[in-house]
Design a protein around this motif. Sequence first.
Motif, PDB file in Angstrom:
ATOM      1  N   PRO A  91       0.808  -1.219   0.000  1.00 21.72           N
ATOM      2  CA  PRO A  91       0.000   0.000   0.000  1.00 21.72           C
ATOM      3  C   PRO A  91       0.842   1.270   0.000  1.00 21.72           C
ATOM      4  O   PRO A  91       0.446   2.279  -0.577  1.00 21.72           O
ATOM      5  CB  PRO A  91      -0.804  -0.112   1.296  1.00 21.72           C
ATOM      6  N   MET A  92       2.032   1.229   0.635  1.00 23.72           N
ATOM      7  CA  MET A  92       2.851   2.433   0.675  1.00 23.72           C
ATOM      8  C   MET A  92       3.347   2.840  -0.703  1.00 23.72           C
ATOM      9  O   MET A  92       3.552   4.022  -0.974  1.00 23.72           O
ATOM     10  CB  MET A  92       4.044   2.225   1.610  1.00 23.72           C
ATOM     11  N   THR A 139      -0.332 -14.308   2.154  1.00 18.44           N
ATOM     12  CA  THR A 139      -1.501 -14.378   3.028  1.00 18.44           C
ATOM     13  C   THR A 139      -2.775 -14.008   2.269  1.00 18.44           C
ATOM     14  O   THR A 139      -3.812 -14.652   2.414  1.00 18.44           O
ATOM     15  CB  THR A 139      -1.333 -13.407   4.226  1.00 18.44           C
ATOM     16  N   TYR A 140      -2.661 -12.970   1.436  1.00 18.92           N
ATOM     17  CA  TYR A 140      -3.827 -12.510   0.666  1.00 18.92           C
ATOM     18  C   TYR A 140      -4.340 -13.624  -0.252  1.00 18.92           C
ATOM     19  O   TYR A 140      -5.542 -13.921  -0.287  1.00 18.92           O
ATOM     20  CB  TYR A 140      -3.441 -11.278  -0.149  1.00 18.92           C
ATOM     21  N   ARG A 157      -6.019 -16.348   1.564  1.00 15.57           N
ATOM     22  CA  ARG A 157      -7.376 -15.967   1.970  1.00 15.57           C
ATOM     23  C   ARG A 157      -8.352 -16.065   0.802  1.00 15.57           C
ATOM     24  O   ARG A 157      -9.489 -16.495   0.980  1.00 15.57           O
ATOM     25  CB  ARG A 157      -7.374 -14.538   2.515  1.00 15.57           C
ATOM     26  N   SER A 162       7.100  -1.575  10.145  1.00 13.57           N
ATOM     27  CA  SER A 162       6.911  -1.590   8.685  1.00 13.57           C
ATOM     28  C   SER A 162       5.504  -2.058   8.344  1.00 13.57           C
ATOM     29  O   SER A 162       4.846  -1.487   7.466  1.00 13.57           O
ATOM     30  CB  SER A 162       7.910  -2.525   8.005  1.00 13.57           C
ATOM     31  N   ILE A 163       5.032  -3.113   9.020  1.00 13.08           N
ATOM     32  CA  ILE A 163       3.690  -3.625   8.733  1.00 13.08           C
ATOM     33  C   ILE A 163       2.648  -2.566   9.089  1.00 13.08           C
ATOM     34  O   ILE A 163       1.692  -2.332   8.354  1.00 13.08           O
ATOM     35  CB  ILE A 163       3.432  -4.934   9.496  1.00 13.08           C
ATOM     36  N   GLN A 196       2.995   0.676   9.078  1.00  9.24           N
ATOM     37  CA  GLN A 196       2.992   1.725   8.043  1.00  9.24           C
ATOM     38  C   GLN A 196       2.205   1.282   6.822  1.00  9.24           C
ATOM     39  O   GLN A 196       1.440   2.055   6.247  1.00  9.24           O
ATOM     40  CB  GLN A 196       4.421   2.042   7.620  1.00  9.24           C
ATOM     41  N   GLN A 197       2.420   0.023   6.419  1.00 10.07           N
ATOM     42  CA  GLN A 197       1.698  -0.508   5.257  1.00 10.07           C
ATOM     43  C   GLN A 197       0.187  -0.495   5.522  1.00 10.07           C
ATOM     44  O   GLN A 197      -0.607  -0.071   4.690  1.00 10.07           O
ATOM     45  CB  GLN A 197       2.148  -1.936   4.941  1.00 10.07           C
ATOM     46  N   SER A 228      -1.219   2.990   5.414  1.00  8.22           N
ATOM     47  CA  SER A 228      -1.349   3.474   4.031  1.00  8.22           C
ATOM     48  C   SER A 228      -2.625   2.945   3.402  1.00  8.22           C
ATOM     49  O   SER A 228      -3.349   3.674   2.726  1.00  8.22           O
ATOM     50  CB  SER A 228      -0.169   3.017   3.176  1.00  8.22           C
ATOM     51  N   LEU A 229      -2.883   1.650   3.636  1.00  8.92           N
ATOM     52  CA  LEU A 229      -4.091   1.044   3.070  1.00  8.92           C
ATOM     53  C   LEU A 229      -5.343   1.695   3.669  1.00  8.92           C
ATOM     54  O   LEU A 229      -6.296   2.000   2.952  1.00  8.92           O
ATOM     55  CB  LEU A 229      -4.091  -0.468   3.335  1.00  8.92           C
ATOM     56  N   LYS A 253      -6.051   4.915   2.051  1.00  9.94           N
ATOM     57  CA  LYS A 253      -6.573   4.686   0.704  1.00  9.94           C
ATOM     58  C   LYS A 253      -8.060   4.324   0.780  1.00  9.94           C
ATOM     59  O   LYS A 253      -8.881   4.852   0.021  1.00  9.94           O
ATOM     60  CB  LYS A 253      -5.773   3.545   0.058  1.00  9.94           C
ATOM     61  N   PHE A 275     -12.952  -7.506  -2.169  1.00  6.19           N
ATOM     62  CA  PHE A 275     -11.509  -7.730  -2.249  1.00  6.19           C
ATOM     63  C   PHE A 275     -10.731  -6.737  -1.397  1.00  6.19           C
ATOM     64  O   PHE A 275      -9.672  -7.051  -0.877  1.00  6.19           O
ATOM     65  CB  PHE A 275     -11.044  -7.695  -3.704  1.00  6.19           C
ATOM     66  N   ARG A 276     -11.261  -5.524  -1.241  1.00  4.58           N
ATOM     67  CA  ARG A 276     -10.628  -4.547  -0.351  1.00  4.58           C
ATOM     68  C   ARG A 276     -10.628  -5.079   1.084  1.00  4.58           C
ATOM     69  O   ARG A 276      -9.652  -4.968   1.815  1.00  4.58           O
ATOM     70  CB  ARG A 276     -11.385  -3.220  -0.406  1.00  4.58           C
ATOM     71  N   ILE A 318     -10.694  -8.193   1.968  1.00  6.91           N
ATOM     72  CA  ILE A 318      -9.729  -9.291   2.084  1.00  6.91           C
ATOM     73  C   ILE A 318      -8.316  -8.734   2.203  1.00  6.91           C
ATOM     74  O   ILE A 318      -7.492  -9.239   2.961  1.00  6.91           O
ATOM     75  CB  ILE A 318      -9.862 -10.252   0.884  1.00  6.91           C
ATOM     76  N   GLU A 319      -8.060  -7.646   1.477  1.00  8.83           N
ATOM     77  CA  GLU A 319      -6.729  -7.033   1.560  1.00  8.83           C
ATOM     78  C   GLU A 319      -6.464  -6.520   2.973  1.00  8.83           C
ATOM     79  O   GLU A 319      -5.378  -6.710   3.528  1.00  8.83           O
ATOM     80  CB  GLU A 319      -6.635  -5.879   0.551  1.00  8.83           C
ATOM     81  N   ASP A 351      -7.975  -7.657   5.700  1.00  7.94           N
ATOM     82  CA  ASP A 351      -7.836  -8.868   6.527  1.00  7.94           C
ATOM     83  C   ASP A 351      -6.389  -9.346   6.521  1.00  7.94           C
ATOM     84  O   ASP A 351      -5.844  -9.750   7.553  1.00  7.94           O
ATOM     85  CB  ASP A 351      -8.700 -10.008   5.968  1.00  7.94           C
ATOM     86  N   THR A 352      -5.784  -9.287   5.325  1.00  8.54           N
ATOM     87  CA  THR A 352      -4.406  -9.745   5.168  1.00  8.54           C
ATOM     88  C   THR A 352      -3.469  -8.966   6.076  1.00  8.54           C
ATOM     89  O   THR A 352      -2.681  -9.539   6.819  1.00  8.54           O
ATOM     90  CB  THR A 352      -3.966  -9.545   3.701  1.00  8.54           C
ATOM     91  N   TRP A 353      -3.579  -7.638   6.027  1.00  8.55           N
ATOM     92  CA  TRP A 353      -2.690  -6.815   6.853  1.00  8.55           C
ATOM     93  C   TRP A 353      -3.025  -6.963   8.330  1.00  8.55           C
ATOM     94  O   TRP A 353      -2.148  -6.887   9.190  1.00  8.55           O
ATOM     95  CB  TRP A 353      -2.720  -5.356   6.401  1.00  8.55           C
ATOM     96  N   ARG A 371      -1.122 -10.047   9.382  1.00  7.34           N
ATOM     97  CA  ARG A 371       0.324  -9.805   9.492  1.00  7.34           C
ATOM     98  C   ARG A 371       0.627  -8.960  10.737  1.00  7.34           C
ATOM     99  O   ARG A 371       1.570  -9.203  11.460  1.00  7.34           O
ATOM    100  CB  ARG A 371       0.878  -9.061   8.267  1.00  7.34           C
TER     101      ARG A 371
END
Lengths: 201, 419
Positions: free
Chosen positions: A115-116, A157-158, A161, B166-167, B169-170, B173-174, B177, B193-194, B196-197, B199-201, B204
Amino acid sequence: MADFDTPYINELINQFGQLPGIGKKTAQRLAFHILSQPEEKSQGLARAILNACENIHLCNICCNLSDRETCDICTDESRDQSVICVVESPLDVAAMERTREYHGLYHVLHGAISPMQDVGPEQLHLRELLTRLQKNPEIQEIILANNATIEGEATATYIARLLKGTGIRTTRIAQGLPMGSNIEFTDEVTLAKALLGRQTI
Amino acid sequence: MQVTHLELENFRNYKSLSLDLASGVNVLYGRNGQGKTNVLESVYICTCASSHRTSRDKELISYGEDAYRVKLNFLNSSQRRDKLDIHYMDIVPGDPLRSRRQRIVRHNGLQLERIGHLMGLFNAVIFAPEDLRLIKDGPQARRRFIDLLISQIRPIYFVHLQTFNSILQQRNSLLKKLRDEHYQPTYGDPFDFRGIELDTWDERLAEAAVNIIAYRHHYINELAFFAKESHAHISGGKENLSLEYKTLKEMSFFDDMSQAIEFAHNVSGIGNFGFLDGIDLTQNKDQFVQRLRRVRSEDIKRGNTNVGPHRDDINISFNDMPLRLYGSQGQQRTAVLALKMAELKLIEKATYQRPVLLLDDVMSELDFSRRECLVDHMKDGQVLLTCTEAELVSPQLNDLRNTTDVTTYVVKNNNVIKD
């Protein structure tokens, strides 16, 4: 970087300077090397670049680079059609192929979610992967060989899922010490993970 | 640990300094503004590459220069000679080839690839007037304190922290968005899908977060034990100091887990090479993910992650009252002293080695019983202490001279000279 009188040289230096890993000084050296060598050699380089650009595109199945519509690996019927190894870049396919141990198919994502850097799943070649899975019910396993970076792990992971509930076995490649390497040169995170994953012998 | 020699180049007020230090207590005295604290600061920098006074390295460079250098020779945990060399460059923009900030750390001449590798090589504990911030300031000061402490004992914790950041920050950012896209959470729609994205972060982030919480939980408990002991000693048992780790309420399960870690470390002997060896954090991770889901729409609205270890705190209280609100200036000072002495003992217990104790101008701020306690802790191990000339003849220092070696140095004219 316009340091020279003639725009031709400056343009050449600028073009080299935009390549990955090339700084200003290397760009200058490359440009003057091109100008000092026989013209046929430079034409050969220019032709090679143009030929590659014109003839190489993404395989319509796995998105690896190929000069055919469908790449050699995807057309090879002797390969195991039930397993797909997902990687980030075409270089990773080459690395996997060097093992000579993997006989399944590939799928190249061309990147990882970040995303960054404004890279979302929609920028990766994931749609093609899902279409493949829909069209080919014989696929039983997806091996996620994404890089062991924060972004690579997230991408794995994505995908895991996305595939949940499809009945397709989803696996992640193992992490640990590189073979033939010295413990002393291994970074502490890898070593710590290797310790946690130790096995009785 | 013992510092044997210190060299400074363009560090604060020192253009160039070369100083041999003795075992036992080293007393640096002089007037204000002569640079006593700067010597201590330069030694402290060798523990974690950052100052206890500022987060801007640039401030450490002498005025008008563009780089500082600290060279430290010390006896390491095996009583062998070790060298650290920290070189920080901040070159003025304008020259495109050199307009870069750079920190080079060398250990025995070899350049370290990461700052994280510096952690644990040289251990020191600093006690300075600024430490009152630990009580008075917001949670950030306390997180920094515990993070640097754990990093000294368990250098890999520092790597875990970097991964977590780092995670984070990611994920942030999401979230920004999604906020800009006016995304509405669906919680489980397979075609969202957003979602799920995100969920992924979440997954992590949860994995990295529970690691950090596990370490903090364990070491704050240890610190609390020692702090209570030190505090009882100073206050004559009249007051009761307690520390409580404040994290997500869902993480209460960690109480059992902490016992499991203690058991693994002490009884069975395993776990010496992996702090979380054999500890299953799956349940905590799931609870963390559930919590993130509950605050999801709030997170998106703010474009920020509102729960997690980056919001943790340590509650410090005396006699069950919050020290920050109800403690007098003196009580707060006593608590800081107890915390610092606990830090010293904790590092000593974990590394089997007494860290160097750096005491910056603390004699004047403490009353008699607290000074006595501090002097008690100065009897073993190496101490670097700054004070004014008048304090040189204080009864405490005189007492100390009877039990341990005391060497004095005068600090003036940007130089430090042995008496």
